[in-house]
Design an enzyme around this catalytic site. Structure first.
Site, short mmCIF file in Angstrom:
data_model
loop_
_atom_site.label_atom_id
_atom_site.label_comp_id
_atom_site.label_asym_id
_atom_site.label_seq_id
_atom_site.Cartn_x
_atom_site.Cartn_y
_atom_site.Cartn_z
N GLU A 182 37.39 26.09 38.62
CA GLU A 182 37.36 24.72 39.21
C GLU A 182 38.88 24.18 38.73
O GLU A 182 39.13 23.13 39.56
CB GLU A 182 36.50 23.88 38.21
N PHE A 201 20.89 22.06 29.24
CA PHE A 201 21.74 23.25 29.54
C PHE A 201 22.76 22.81 30.67
O PHE A 201 22.55 21.98 31.47
CB PHE A 201 20.94 24.33 30.42
N GLN A 202 23.97 23.21 30.56
CA GLN A 202 25.27 22.70 31.38
C GLN A 202 25.17 21.26 31.55
O GLN A 202 25.66 20.50 32.50
CB GLN A 202 24.85 23.32 32.67
N LYS A 221 21.18 15.87 39.38
CA LYS A 221 20.60 17.01 40.28
C LYS A 221 19.39 16.13 41.12
O LYS A 221 19.08 16.18 42.32
CB LYS A 221 20.26 17.88 39.45
N MET A 235 60.96 27.87 28.54
CA MET A 235 61.28 26.62 28.13
C MET A 235 61.02 26.35 26.41
O MET A 235 61.71 25.95 25.59
CB MET A 235 60.62 25.34 28.72
#
Lengths: 167, 648
Positions: free
Chosen positions: B119, B181-182, B231, B543
């Site tokens: 993502e 969940f999630q 959902k 850097m």
């Protein structure tokens, strides 16, 4: 450096979830310190009014106001420092004062401040009082010697005085 | 250069595609391996992917609902239709459990849904697309990890004011707050890093919310807006959907026109100034005010310096261009800022990497600040004339009021003298490719006929210094957040955006940065995008190493990599053409090969380790106190007390 003042910011916000969290988060993230913050409904059901009291110098205040105005759900933001306003706060205060004469004295203090006793038990009483912040502070100071068991202050709510009344 | 030849022949073999989705075999012994090419490397034919959807062009026209199933609208279908109505042609993301009904409605929709591999890649692609086109990008991730993986691109878009709408899945409403969940409280997590975010619990709100989100993201000071989609809401059904023409955004009315009196004062200050300087940032690109900037600069003979976000807002080839200012800006630009008597900031926000020590920044100058975001004005630097408004609109009002100046020889000559005194430079070395040399060659070979993206670190600063950018939307870099891993997915997104113009995208990256988001090679190759990757490979986090060299007694703690992948074979594993170059003599030829090779191609350039970026204004230093070359670096750093200074 510009001096520090106590500012009252009145903000009309969309009555949606998350707005209070956004404002609180914004203050926290930028290190602004809130003295009190109240939120409540207004005459328009789609709007809530937030009254925020904070100590800030002019530069900080400018950033506070600009950052608040950046929030899309913030409909109007005003600093009341130089505006004639009506400001009120409410306190609920439970006083020990079990003993007869001391209880009478304490009740007299409440009376003098135009407070109202809203609960009374053999061990204590609870008074309610509205007024300016100074008045609230004064009654708290006067009742302290009698033994304050519990205290809840509402934080400040404020409105501008009617423009016609001022001009 | 047998590598190069091998690369070009390979690109032909890639046109043969196999349509099965078999798992590649594990090669137990050499005999089972794919054939080797001339250079003795494994030649790999990529496995087949579904052809890229070519439906993008169709999405703005045609009857609505033709793609829609019969019967009532699902929440997912309402959202899809709302996106189409906003003119969305492309989305980047990954599906997930809670988003299945939405992805089901994408199935027949005339919308180009690009399946990415992580993502974070989706978010940066949406940013790259938005910055290359000026349109609103869209990225999508599922609930929980899908959403939290978007947090870095969201913050990146927030810091660089990139218009992106992020869509995230959410668990069903009745599970919100149940540690399901999630589940992640993504509206809570992203509240401080979005312009606004929404949790849509009722599908009836979707058309309005989507309309508002695109409006918020793309107008005013652009930025990310997130829409969280439970959902059950996506699966709920509606017989009737109303599509609002208006929005309810009482609290959001960006100021476009600048204050007329302030604009007049700006014109007066310009007339009175002997040494004016335009300091222009990314806001100028968002506002598309290049023409107005040129008009102003030419009419009043005002030199122009740009921030890294502003590169391209004013053409680098223009004689009034002074190059970038700030921590790694040019000597001339930083001297010009320190000596100007009028600083005209346009769509720039006085970032600490630009100003260095605030009380010494343009200390002799009166300051005018034109910005659409009132909160940016007088935030870091008090200005004399603040003008809140859209840069193009303000400049259009200003230019006619500006008194023409025939010559400003003294000031322009002084700047030219500074440019001559300390130009960007490096000393070539026998047998070793220097990183600056790579950027110089890229500029020569590409001649600006591409979009450039960069990652973050030394190569980014060298790119800002060495690549002349003559058009807006052609230089894309993560400047505010400084996100390593941004450059490559941003290049992929930009390539989708400029595909119709036939422009290639050159991704200038490094071994450190590229490894932070390289999985999107699958998307770049799978869609045959002309993304040309140049890795400045010095085997270290350059850097970090530079700061350790200058400020931490050359103690190189965790800045040197002890194992590097073979980037050439890595790219080939994804089906990209790739080769490596280590000899300075071959550099130009290799870059030409890179640009001539069709599709996605990678050039691994082995560069000298230990080169540092100069000039450098140490963090918190004054902009006229630059470290100009390695000889003075350590001495100056020590004099400034940086040995024990905490690095930021």
């Amino acid at each position: 450096m510009s001096g520090t003042n106590r500012h009252i910011i009145s903000a009309l916000v969309e009555n949606e979830h998350g707005v209070l969290a956004k404002v609180a988060g914004l203050f926290a993230a930028r290190g602004f310190n809130i003295e009190s913050l109240t939120v409540g409904p207004t005459e328009d059901t789609t709007l809530s009014r937030m009254t925020i009291v904070l100590l800030a110098d002019d530069d900080t205040l400018e950033q506070v106001v600009k950052q608040l105005r950046r929030v899309p759900t913030m409909v109007k933001v005003q600093d009341y420092l130089d505006t004639p306003t009506i400001q009120r706060e409410m306190v609920l205060i439970r006083v020990q004062a079990g003993d007869g004469s001391r209880r009478l004295e304490a009740l007299e203090v409440v009376n003098v401040f135009n407070g109202k006793v809203v609960d009374l038990t053999p061990k204590d009483f609870t008074a309610e009082l509205t007024g300016s912040e100074n008045k609230i502070q004064a009654i708290v100071d006067c009742l302290r010697p009698y033994g304050i068991k519990e205290l809840a202050r509402s934080g400040k709510v404020a409105m501008t005085r009617s423009p016609t009344a001022v001009r | 250069m047998s590598d190069l030849d091998a690369g070009s022949s390979k690109s032909e073999s890639r046109s043969k595609r196999d349509t099965t989705h078999k798992i590649p075999p594990v090669h137990a012994d050499r005999a089972n391996r794919p054939p080797l090419d001339d250079a003795g490397r494994t030649r790999i034919t990529p496995r087949v992917l579904a052809p890229a959807s070519e439906s993008a062009a169709a999405c703005r026209v045609g009857p609505r609902r033709s793609y829609k199933s019969q019967g009532p609208w699902s929440g997912g279908e309402i959202l899809t239709e709302a996106l189409l109505r906003e003119g969305v042609e492309i989305l980047f993301g990954i599906p997930g459990g809670v988003l299945l009904s939405l992805f089901d409605s994408f199935y027949h929709a005339p919308i180009n849904m690009i399946l990415v591999r992580h993502e974070q890649g989706a978010g940066h692609m949406a940013e790259g697309y938005a910055r290359a086109t000026g349109r609103v990008g869209v990225a999508i991730g599922t609930s929980g990890p899908g959403a939290t993986n978007l947090v870095t691109p969201i913050t990146d878009a927030w810091m660089d004011s990139v218009p992106v709408v992020f869509l995230t899945g959410q668990v069903a409403s009745n599970l919100i707050g149940a540690d399901a969940f999630q589940e992640a409280d993504i509206t809570g997590i992203t509240r401080p890093i979005t312009k606004h975010n929404y949790l849509v619990k009722n599908a009836d709100d979707l058309p309005r919310v989507v309309k508002e989100a695109f409006h918020l993201a793309g107008t005013g000071r652009p930025g990310p807006v997130l829409i969280d989609l439970p959902k059950d809401m996506l699966m709920s059904a509606r017989d009737e959907v109303s599509w609002p023409e208006t929005m309810r955004l009482r609290g959001y009315q960006p100021t476009i026109e600048g204050h007329a009196g302030q604009i007049k004062r700006m014109a007066e200050l310009i007339a009175a100034s002997k040494r004016p300087l335009l300091y222009v940032g990314g806001g100028a690109i968002a506002s598309r005010c290049t023409a107005e900037l040129i008009a102003l600069s030419e009419k009043a003979k005002i030199p122009v310096t740009l921030t890294s976000m502003g590169l391209g807002a004013f053409p680098a080839e223009h004689p009034h261009y002074v190059s970038m200012l700030g921590m790694h800006g040019s000597f001339a630009a930083n001297m010009a800022v320190s000596h100007c008597d009028l600083l005209l900031a346009i769509g720039a926000r006085f970032d600490d990497r630009v100003t260095g020590r605030l009380d010494r920044f343009a200390a002799q100058a009166k300051k005018v600040h034109v910005d659409i975001d009132p909160a940016s004005v007088s935030k870091n630097v008090k200005v004399d004339v603040p003008i809140v408004g859209d840069a193009a609109t303000v400049l259009q009002a200003l230019v006619p009021q500006v008194k023409p100046v025939d010559a400003r020889a003294e000031w322009l000559d002084q700047i030219a003298a500074w440019q001559k005194e300390h130009p960007y430079g490096y000393s070539r070395r026998e047998g070793e490719i220097l990183p600056q040399q790579v950027l110089e060659s890229i500029a020569k070979v590409t001649r600006g006929e591409c979009v450039y993206t960069t990652d973050v670190g030394q190569h980014q600063m060298w790119a800002c210094q060495w690549i002349p950018v003559n058009e807006p939307h052609r230089f894309i870099s993560s400047c505010g957040l400084g996100t390593m891993g941004f450059g490559f997915p941003a290049a992929v997104g930009a390539a989708f955006g400029v595909r119709s113009q036939g422009l290639p995208v050159v991704c200038i990256t490094s071994d450190g940065s590229f490894q932070m988001c390289l999985q999107e090679l699958a998307v770049s190759v799978g869609h045959q995008l002309p993304v040309k990757i140049v890795i400045l490979n010095n085997g270290c986090l350059g850097m970090i190493r530079q700061w350790q060299h200058m400020f931490f007694g050359e103690r190189y703690s965790c800045s040197e990599m002890n194992l590097q992948p073979d980037f050439v074979r890595l790219a080939e594993a994804y089906g990209a053409s790739a080769t490596r170059v280590a000899d300075p003599k071959d550099l130009n030829k290799a870059l030409k090969w890179l640009m001539a090779t069709p599709g996605t191609a990678l050039l691994d350039v082995v560069t000298a380790r230990g080169e540092n970026v100069y000039p450098m204004v140490p963090a918190g230093g004054a902009s006229d106190e630059m470290i100009l070359d390695p000889k003075e670096a350590v001495a100056i750093a020590q004099r400034l007390g940086f040995e024990s200074f905490e690095a930021d």
